[in-house]
Design an enzyme around this catalytic site. Structure first.
Site, short mmCIF file in Angstrom:
data_model
loop_
_atom_site.label_atom_id
_atom_site.label_comp_id
_atom_site.label_asym_id
_atom_site.label_seq_id
_atom_site.Cartn_x
_atom_site.Cartn_y
_atom_site.Cartn_z
N HIS A 268 2.17 0.56 10.85
CA HIS A 268 3.26 0.48 9.88
C HIS A 268 4.08 1.75 9.86
CE1 HIS A 268 0.21 -2.19 7.56
NE2 HIS A 268 0.83 -2.89 8.48
N LYS B 172 3.19 11.11 4.40
CA LYS B 172 1.97 10.84 3.63
C LYS B 172 0.83 11.71 4.08
CE LYS B 172 1.82 6.63 6.14
NZ LYS B 172 1.80 5.20 6.02
N TYR C 95 -4.05 7.47 0.25
CA TYR C 95 -2.76 7.91 0.74
C TYR C 95 -2.01 8.60 -0.40
CZ TYR C 95 -3.72 3.63 3.49
OH TYR C 95 -4.30 2.64 4.24
N ASP D 214 0.65 -8.17 10.07
CA ASP D 214 0.32 -7.35 11.24
C ASP D 214 0.15 -8.20 12.49
OD1 ASP D 214 0.45 -5.16 9.60
OD2 ASP D 214 -1.72 -4.88 9.44
#
Length: 185
Positions: free
Chosen positions: A62, A71, A131, A167
């Site tokens: 992603h 991140k 995250y 995905d």
């Protein structure tokens, strides 16, 4: 906390120092001053998120269009193989990838700057991944590339057990290159 550069421009590993005693352990999982000293400023860190995955699950690959998304990633419980692919068109490491094992023993954090694809596979029975993200999620900016794209040829260490429908239907690496105006991969 030690900070290490990786082979991908701007991607850093933060290695906390756990302190063990008869009670267990204590470790600092984030220090904004240390991060800023190494060029990482997540600002007010707009979002903290956590996922839990079963062994063999793959999440990713992603990324975000527009300004991207920076991140700080860590595995709070279990073990994962984390993958980062540089998709910044002007980067000297464009198209290259980094594979890092993150776990709940070493406490290593992976800083992923904006302009990267990111994904992982859970290697333990369960894996909790945390995250810290620099800006709010905007679904219209989501981009993805198939986890099993033959041009990327990622050698996932375990048989894949589950991927999300999103995905499984993600576009190819070549489609992303075309969208970025790049003809090399």
């Amino acid at each position: 906390m030690q900070v290490e550069e990786t082979e991908l421009a701007g991607v850093l590993l933060f290695r906390p120092t756990p302190h063990h005693d008869e009670r267990g352990l204590f470790t600092r999982t984030f220090d904004a001053a240390i991060a800023r000293a190494h060029g990482v400023d997540l600002g007010e860190a707009a979002q903290d998120s956590q996922s839990r995955s079963r062994r063999g699950v793959i999440r990713g690959l992603h990324g975000r269009s527009g300004r991207g998304e920076a991140k700080l990633v860590r595995c709070a419980h279990g073990v994962i193989l984390d993958i980062v692919i540089d998709i910044r068109p002007d980067s000297p490491t464009f198209g290259r990838r980094l594979q890092v094992r993150l776990d709940d023993t070493e406490f290593t954090h992976l800083y992923v700057p904006a302009g990267m694809l990111h994904g992982f596979q859970a290697l333990s029975e369960t894996a909790d991944v945390c995250y810290r993200i620099d800006r709010p999620h905007e679904p219209g900016e989501d981009i993805a590339v198939r986890y099993d794209d033959p041009d990327l040829a990622i050698d996932w260490p375990l048989p894949v057990t589950v991927v999300s429908p999103r995905d499984a239907q993600a576009p190819s690496w070549r489609s992303l290159l075309s969208a970025l105006g790049r003809d090399r991969g």
